[in-house]
Design an enzyme around this catalytic site. Structure first.
Site, PDB file in Angstrom:
ATOM      1  N   ASP A   1      -8.490 -30.267 -13.167  1.00  0.00           N
ATOM      2  CA  ASP A   1      -9.874 -30.842 -13.147  1.00  0.00           C
ATOM      3  C   ASP A   1      -9.906 -31.973 -14.159  1.00  0.00           C
ATOM      4  OD1 ASP A   1     -12.995 -30.287 -12.475  1.00  0.00           O
ATOM      5  OD2 ASP A   1     -12.913 -30.557 -14.595  1.00  0.00           O
TER       6      ASP A   1
ATOM      7  N   GLU B   1      -7.059 -33.730  -9.675  1.00  0.00           N
ATOM      8  CA  GLU B   1      -8.390 -34.130  -9.250  1.00  0.00           C
ATOM      9  C   GLU B   1      -8.431 -35.840 -10.291  1.00  0.00           C
ATOM     10  OE1 GLU B   1     -13.110 -34.145  -9.770  1.00  0.00           O
ATOM     11  OE2 GLU B   1     -11.780 -33.601 -11.251  1.00  0.00           O
TER      12      GLU B   1
HETATM   13  C1  NOJ Z   1     -15.014 -31.917 -10.997  1.00  0.00           C
HETATM   14  C2  NOJ Z   1     -15.436 -30.700 -10.492  1.00  0.00           C
HETATM   15  O1  NOJ Z   1     -15.045 -30.614  -9.107  1.00  0.00           O
HETATM   16  C3  NOJ Z   1     -16.770 -30.650 -10.517  1.00  0.00           C
HETATM   17  O2  NOJ Z   1     -17.502 -29.608  -9.853  1.00  0.00           O
HETATM   18  C4  NOJ Z   1     -17.157 -30.676 -12.099  1.00  0.00           C
HETATM   19  O3  NOJ Z   1     -18.535 -30.749 -12.361  1.00  0.00           O
HETATM   20  C5  NOJ Z   1     -16.591 -31.710 -12.882  1.00  0.00           C
HETATM   21  N1  NOJ Z   1     -15.062 -31.927 -12.577  1.00  0.00           N
HETATM   22  C6  NOJ Z   1     -16.591 -31.361 -14.352  1.00  0.00           C
HETATM   23  O4  NOJ Z   1     -15.447 -30.238 -14.612  1.00  0.00           O
END
Ligand code: NOJ
Ligand code: CA
Length: 583
Positions: free
Chosen positions: A251, A310
């Site tokens: 993340d 991500e």
């Molecule tokens: C990306 C995640 O996919 C999302 O759902 C989240 O709110 C943010 N990162 C913060 O962790």
């Protein structure tokens, strides 16, 4: 002679249900105690499996509820493994199931090495890994390193400590600006809206320092310049790797390092979810050191354990840096997700994605939807148009070289839900955003499995409502309603995934474009596979490049004036073809 596409195609290559629908019901009497996951491994031991894997994203809260409280959980996933196997994906990525106050759907983690009771137990997790592996499915879990929950013990200790203490140094605390420290330390903004800083009250009751949170105030950012933080996360990775996970979805992989000095950005409206802006708190070069150290850990485990970033990077070149050979294996391609349904921009982003990934020897990835964006049926226009385009987009994506991500429910053709009761909404983005947007709950509605009325067996025996209500018209979109229907969205995904596994040209590799009229895409994957797509609003005639094996909608075969086989592709239609030596 003119033949009608799908009838002909489906008559030639019927979608064979590999499993009776009865098998999709939760197996009775699943015993929670299962063999240890540690020694089990997926049946399919293909080398570099991840270079072409189709990875199914499970948003755990909304996938399947195993214990009847209306919230999806690990037991629910276990009961639906036969479905995932029959669908034909290679791996599941499960969104966070760790103990959490759920200020951001579990992306606010209070303990990185445990399971929230809402979702089950560590025993359930071990059983899930063992059963998934036995079914030939790999398991990827989320790791959330940029921030913790404000209820994490580390943050509680930081609040209890004095300014300057070691416990504060695990996070990013700063004195405020202004005569009395009443202004935030800089102008950074939260992704969810408002300032990225919150002021605390010190133990003596005075207004104190500010802490940084790029997301919700309940998600304080960790200080990754602190070696202690790095060590903690190495242990977290090892904890889950030892339990048999096949990889991590990282993340906010671009956010852990902030520019030294925390300089002002200088303007407002800085970020949007999955955005591409150049900012002092994202995509800093030093973040790659962390990913290199993580890769070293992954490589000490057998069986190609992977990490997918991500990362929101300003360009595909910057994104490719995350997947250099000594860093992470994959990065989500949000540039592709954000491209409109138009042939030329799609071709450009496909070429750029493949070109930049090739520079570092990585596979490209493709994604159309996830739990943070409006579902793509809706983005593509909704209704019949959205469905037609989403069908064609699925065939385009699954024919491209590399690995693809499927977000739960896209295989059912689910659209965004807008009319959710306000009192049930949970997304913090919605509460903090100035524009009053509906936030991300509309793409997180529990999946419809079977039956005629909500919640469509999302909970066992339908004994509770799902945590968000599914629209009544999803009766036509349940797994049950679509399973036997080769013309349904589910039938299309199943057949596409079956062909993708079987055809040697699909998966990892390269593509070659053929010249084609404006609004169309035609490319070949060797050996002997061609994909044709019309994104335009008018039918287009093309030479027929072989024998059609799958189509997103009706099309016509015929012959041109010279007697050569031709095809008329209607708007928003994709066809897969195989070419024999005689074609
Ligand atoms: C990306 C995640 O996919 C999302 O759902 C989240 O709110 C943010 N990162 C913060 O962790
Ligand atoms: Ca539950």
């Amino acid at each position: 002679m003119t033949l009608t596409g799908p009838d002909r195609v489906l008559a030639a290559a019927p979608a064979q249900p590999t499993q009776a629908l009865a098998d999709l019901a939760p197996p009775a009497g699943l015993s929670p105690a299962q063999p240890s996951a540690e020694l089990s491994a997926p049946a399919d031991e293909r080398a570099a499996w991840w270079r072409e894997a189709v990875i199914y994203q499970v948003y755990i809260r909304s996938f399947a509820d195993g214990n009847g409280d209306g919230i999806g959980d690990l037991l629910g996933i276990r009961t639906r493994l036969p479905y995932l196997r029959a669908l034909g994906v290679d791996a599941v990525w499960i969104t966070p199931f760790y103990p959490s106050p759920m200020a951001d759907g579990g992306y606010d983690v209070a303990d990185y090495c445990a399971v929230d009771p809402l979702f089950g137990t560590l025993g359930d997790f071990d059983a899930l890994v063992a059963e998934a592996h036995a079914a030939g499915l790999r398991v990827i879990v989320d790791v959330v390193p940029n921030h913790t929950s404000d209820r994490h013990q580390w943050f509680t200790e930081a609040l209890a400590a004095e300014p300057g203490d070691a416990a504060r140094g695990r996070y990013i605390f700063r004195p405020g600006k202004g005569e009395h420290g009443e202004l935030p330390p800089n102008d950074w903004e939260s992704v969810f809206g408002g300032p990225a800083w919150t002021r605390i009250v010190e133990r003596d009751g005075t207004a104190g320092e500010w802490y940084l949170h790029l997301f919700d105030p309940a998600q304080p950012d960790l200080n990754w310049h602190n070696p202690w933080v790095r060590e903690q996360f190495e242990q977290v990775l090892e904890f889950w790797l030892d339990r048999g996970v096949d990889g991590f979805r990282v993340d906010v992989a671009h956010g852990m390092i902030k520019q030294h000095g925390l300089p002002d950005v200088g303007y407002s409206g800085q970020i949007t979810m999955l955005g591409n802006a150049v900012l002092p708190y994202f995509d800093q070069d030093e973040v790659h050191q962390i990913h290199r150290s993580w890769r070293r850990i992954l490589d000490t485990y057998p069986g190609e354990r992977i990490a997918v970033a991500e990362a929101w990077a300003p360009s595909l070149e910057r994104l490719a840096a995350y997947v250099r050979p000594d860093e992470l294996h994959q990065a989500f391609n949000f540039h592709y997700l954000g491209t409109p349904w138009e042939a030329q921009p799609l071709r450009t982003v496909i070429d750029q994605s493949l070109g930049t990934a090739r520079l570092v020897g990585a596979p490209s990835t493709w994604v159309l939807s996830n739990h943070d964006v409006q579902r793509h049926v809706t983005r593509y226009g909704g209704g019949e148009t959205g469905q037609r385009r989403a069908r064609a987009a699925a065939l385009l994506m699954l024919a491209l070289p590399g690995s693809a991500y499927v977000y739960q429910g896209e295989e059912l053709g689910l659209e965004e839900v807008f009319d959710l009761p306000a009192e049930l909404l949970q997304d913090p983005q919605r509460f903090r955003s100035a524009d009053g947007s509906s936030g991300r709950d509309g793409c997180r509605v529990p999946l419809p499995w079977n039956g005629a009325v909500p919640p469509f067996n999302f909970t066992p025996l339908g004994i509770a409502d799902g945590w968000l209500p599914a629209p009544a018209h999803w009766a036509a979109r349940t797994v049950e309603a679509q399973w036997q229907d080769p013309d349904s969205m589910l039938g299309l995904y199943r057949e596409a995934l079956r062909l993708r596994r079987e055809h040697p040209a699909l998966g990892d590799g390269a593509l070659e474009w053929s010249p084609s009229p404006a609004g169309t895409l035609v490319f070949t994957r060797e050996p002997g596979f061609v994909c044709t797509v019309n994104t335009g609003s008018e039918p287009v005639a093309l030479p027929a490049p072989g024998t059609p094996v799958l189509a997103s909608g009706p099309f016509e075969l015929g012959a041109d004036a010279a007697g050569q086989a031709s095809v008329v592709l209607p708007p928003d239609t994709a066809v897969w073809w195989v070419r024999s030596a005689s074609d």
